[in-house]
Design a protein around this motif. Structure first.
Motif, PDB file in Angstrom:
ATOM      1  N   TYR A  99      23.875 -42.629   9.867  1.00 18.53           N
ATOM      2  CA  TYR A  99      22.923 -41.646   9.509  1.00 18.53           C
ATOM      3  C   TYR A  99      21.821 -41.246  10.567  1.00 18.53           C
ATOM      4  O   TYR A  99      21.478 -40.315  10.843  1.00 18.53           O
ATOM      5  CB  TYR A  99      22.291 -41.944   8.154  1.00 18.53           C
ATOM      6  CG  TYR A  99      22.009 -40.645   7.130  1.00 18.53           C
ATOM      7  CD1 TYR A  99      22.957 -40.218   6.478  1.00 18.53           C
ATOM      8  CD2 TYR A  99      20.711 -40.043   7.200  1.00 18.53           C
ATOM      9  CE1 TYR A  99      22.613 -39.385   5.463  1.00 18.53           C
ATOM     10  CE2 TYR A  99      20.595 -39.238   6.268  1.00 18.53           C
ATOM     11  CZ  TYR A  99      21.604 -38.782   5.389  1.00 18.53           C
ATOM     12  OH  TYR A  99      21.268 -37.735   4.458  1.00 18.53           O
ATOM     13  N   SER A 131      18.530 -23.322  11.548  1.00 16.70           N
ATOM     14  CA  SER A 131      19.450 -23.450  10.664  1.00 16.70           C
ATOM     15  C   SER A 131      20.736 -23.423  10.746  1.00 16.70           C
ATOM     16  O   SER A 131      22.003 -24.140  10.572  1.00 16.70           O
ATOM     17  CB  SER A 131      19.251 -22.488   9.225  1.00 16.70           C
ATOM     18  OG  SER A 131      17.915 -22.667   8.636  1.00 16.70           O
ATOM     19  N   VAL A 168      23.660 -34.283   1.706  1.00 20.00           N
ATOM     20  CA  VAL A 168      22.244 -34.299   1.312  1.00 20.00           C
ATOM     21  C   VAL A 168      21.286 -33.424   2.277  1.00 20.00           C
ATOM     22  O   VAL A 168      20.586 -32.509   1.662  1.00 20.00           O
ATOM     23  CB  VAL A 168      21.607 -35.699   0.960  1.00 20.00           C
ATOM     24  CG1 VAL A 168      20.304 -35.639   0.557  1.00 20.00           C
ATOM     25  CG2 VAL A 168      22.162 -36.289  -0.311  1.00 20.00           C
ATOM     26  N   PRO A 169      21.293 -33.811   3.362  1.00 20.64           N
ATOM     27  CA  PRO A 169      20.513 -33.082   4.272  1.00 20.64           C
ATOM     28  C   PRO A 169      20.822 -31.596   4.339  1.00 20.64           C
ATOM     29  O   PRO A 169      19.894 -30.636   4.404  1.00 20.64           O
ATOM     30  CB  PRO A 169      20.688 -33.717   5.657  1.00 20.64           C
ATOM     31  CG  PRO A 169      20.995 -35.171   5.432  1.00 20.64           C
ATOM     32  CD  PRO A 169      22.058 -34.799   4.238  1.00 20.64           C
ATOM     33  N   VAL A 215      22.181 -29.987   2.033  1.00 27.10           N
ATOM     34  CA  VAL A 215      21.657 -29.229   0.586  1.00 27.10           C
ATOM     35  C   VAL A 215      20.060 -28.975   0.469  1.00 27.10           C
ATOM     36  O   VAL A 215      19.503 -27.952   0.223  1.00 27.10           O
ATOM     37  CB  VAL A 215      22.059 -30.048  -0.545  1.00 27.10           C
ATOM     38  CG1 VAL A 215      21.365 -29.707  -1.842  1.00 27.10           C
ATOM     39  CG2 VAL A 215      23.554 -30.051  -0.618  1.00 27.10           C
ATOM     40  N   ILE A 216      19.416 -29.980   1.288  1.00 24.97           N
ATOM     41  CA  ILE A 216      17.814 -29.986   1.151  1.00 24.97           C
ATOM     42  C   ILE A 216      17.495 -28.454   2.348  1.00 24.97           C
ATOM     43  O   ILE A 216      16.393 -27.983   1.806  1.00 24.97           O
ATOM     44  CB  ILE A 216      17.268 -31.137   1.668  1.00 24.97           C
ATOM     45  CG1 ILE A 216      17.501 -32.265   0.524  1.00 24.97           C
ATOM     46  CG2 ILE A 216      15.728 -31.214   1.932  1.00 24.97           C
ATOM     47  CD1 ILE A 216      16.851 -33.648   0.998  1.00 24.97           C
ATOM     48  N   LEU A 217      18.063 -28.651   3.303  1.00 23.71           N
ATOM     49  CA  LEU A 217      17.811 -27.427   4.153  1.00 23.71           C
ATOM     50  C   LEU A 217      18.005 -26.087   3.664  1.00 23.71           C
ATOM     51  O   LEU A 217      17.091 -25.215   3.659  1.00 23.71           O
ATOM     52  CB  LEU A 217      18.890 -27.434   5.354  1.00 23.71           C
ATOM     53  CG  LEU A 217      18.930 -26.475   6.298  1.00 23.71           C
ATOM     54  CD1 LEU A 217      17.687 -26.622   7.151  1.00 23.71           C
ATOM     55  CD2 LEU A 217      20.034 -26.286   7.304  1.00 23.71           C
ATOM     56  N   ALA A 252      18.013 -25.381   0.403  1.00 24.20           N
ATOM     57  CA  ALA A 252      17.089 -25.392  -0.705  1.00 24.20           C
ATOM     58  C   ALA A 252      15.794 -24.968  -0.279  1.00 24.20           C
ATOM     59  O   ALA A 252      14.995 -24.151  -1.020  1.00 24.20           O
ATOM     60  CB  ALA A 252      17.052 -26.622  -1.700  1.00 24.20           C
ATOM     61  N   VAL A 253      15.080 -25.441   1.004  1.00 24.69           N
ATOM     62  CA  VAL A 253      14.155 -25.271   1.488  1.00 24.69           C
ATOM     63  C   VAL A 253      13.832 -23.721   2.272  1.00 24.69           C
ATOM     64  O   VAL A 253      13.008 -23.085   2.221  1.00 24.69           O
ATOM     65  CB  VAL A 253      13.427 -26.333   2.137  1.00 24.69           C
ATOM     66  CG1 VAL A 253      11.893 -25.974   2.780  1.00 24.69           C
ATOM     67  CG2 VAL A 253      13.260 -27.419   1.442  1.00 24.69           C
ATOM     68  N   SER A 282      16.370 -21.373   2.592  1.00 23.28           N
ATOM     69  CA  SER A 282      17.436 -20.306   2.385  1.00 23.28           C
ATOM     70  C   SER A 282      16.942 -19.073   2.727  1.00 23.28           C
ATOM     71  O   SER A 282      17.602 -18.133   3.429  1.00 23.28           O
ATOM     72  CB  SER A 282      18.025 -20.564   0.943  1.00 23.28           C
ATOM     73  OG  SER A 282      17.017 -20.358   0.026  1.00 23.28           O
TER      74      SER A 282
END
Length: 304
Positions: A100, A229, A281-282, A284-286, A288-289, A291
């Motif tokens: 990671y 992104s 997880v990273p 998904v967070i990317l 979510a913040v 998009s």
């Protein structure tokens, strides 16, 4: 005799007062338009399900035993199949934390280099009109169309001659070169949309090129977010170059570290699915913040 000094009343106008306009009636939507709109929404829903359902299946099965995964892969974990041994094996048997960390180092360094170099190159292509500018822009367009994996053998020779084989630096350099053409093309469209009056006013006030570039950066921040992104996705998910350029255990990334749970005679499927879940997880967070910035950056950048 008293004189009446009050103003005479105005004579009534013979013109008829205009009647208030009748409210406009909305044109009824045709059946074809309603059907087309419903079809588009239905298609988007189906595509969304195809994207989300596999992720949910991986997430559910990461909390099951191996028998529960193969016995009922589409069922939720219950009292018999629920098990956290997969996540325990990820952190005890594997080098997940090191993997990671390596992925974060490579991804963040690539994002920073791509943004800095892509922004400077795009600014130069837009601001400095030299005869070779169209040729350079054409090279970047060709770089978008040609996959960098075609040059794997020359890249191995270059990294070997530089003494960078089996290092994270090799991955960072290759990924930066892979993402730069698209980043330059995207940032060029944004810099071309910046008003020339703003840049000329800054130069008249005595601002140098660096200061003028700093003034325009807030205007193109959506493009910068889009570049970050689109850079993170292929770098974080790539398996090809980590397998070739950094295969040792101390330099493995998340996608390559997942392979340690796949053996020749036995596979640890709960740990495999748990590592895939943690690795996503990273991303998904990317989204979510960022998009909104990601979608706006791509649509506005390619539409100009």
């Amino acid at each position: 005799m008293a004189i009446d000094t009050r103003p005479a009343a105005a004579a009534p106008s013979s013109r008829p007062r205009p009647e208030p306009a009748a409210p406009r009636r909305r044109r009824p939507r045709r059946a074809a338009d309603v059907f087309a709109g419903s079809g588009v929404h239905l298609l988007l829903i189906v595509m969304g399900l195809f994207s989300v359902v596999p992720i949910l299946i991986v997430l559910m099965n990461s909390f099951k035993t191996t028998q529960g995964i193969f016995g009922a892969p589409f069922a939720l974990p219950d009292a018999e199949t629920f098990n956290l041994q997969g996540y325990i094996n990820v952190f005890t048997r594997g080098n997940f934390l090191l993997n990671y960390q390596n992925s974060l180092i490579v991804t963040l360094a690539t994002i920073v280099l791509t943004i800095v170099l892509g922004t400077l190159a795009a600014w130069a292509l837009v601001e400095y009109k030299v005869p070779v500018t169209p040729v350079l822009a054409g090279f970047f367009v060709v770089g978008i169309m040609l996959p960098i994996r075609l040059g794997t053998v020359p890249l191995i020779k270059i990294m070997t001659s530089w003494g960078l084989m089996d290092t994270l630096t090799a991955l960072i350099l290759v990924y930066t070169a892979m993402q730069l053409p698209l980043a330059i093309a995207l940032m060029t469209t944004y810099f071309r949309a910046v008003p020339n009056e703003l840049k000329e006013a800054a130069r008249i006030d005595g601002a140098g090129e660096w200061r003028t570039l700093g003034i325009t950066l807030p205007i193109v921040r959506v493009g910068i977010a889009a570049v970050a992104s689109i850079t993170m996705l292929p770098v974080w998910n790539d398996l090809w170059f980590p397998l070739i350029l950094a295969p040792s255990k101390q330099n493995q990334t998340v996608t390559l570290g997942v392979q340690q749970f796949v053996g020749q005679f036995q596979n640890d499927y709960p740990a495999l699915l748990a590592s895939l879940t943690l690795g996503a997880v990273p991303l998904v967070i990317l989204f979510a913040v960022f998009s909104r910035q990601y979608i706006a950056g791509l649509t506005k950048g390619y539409g100009k």
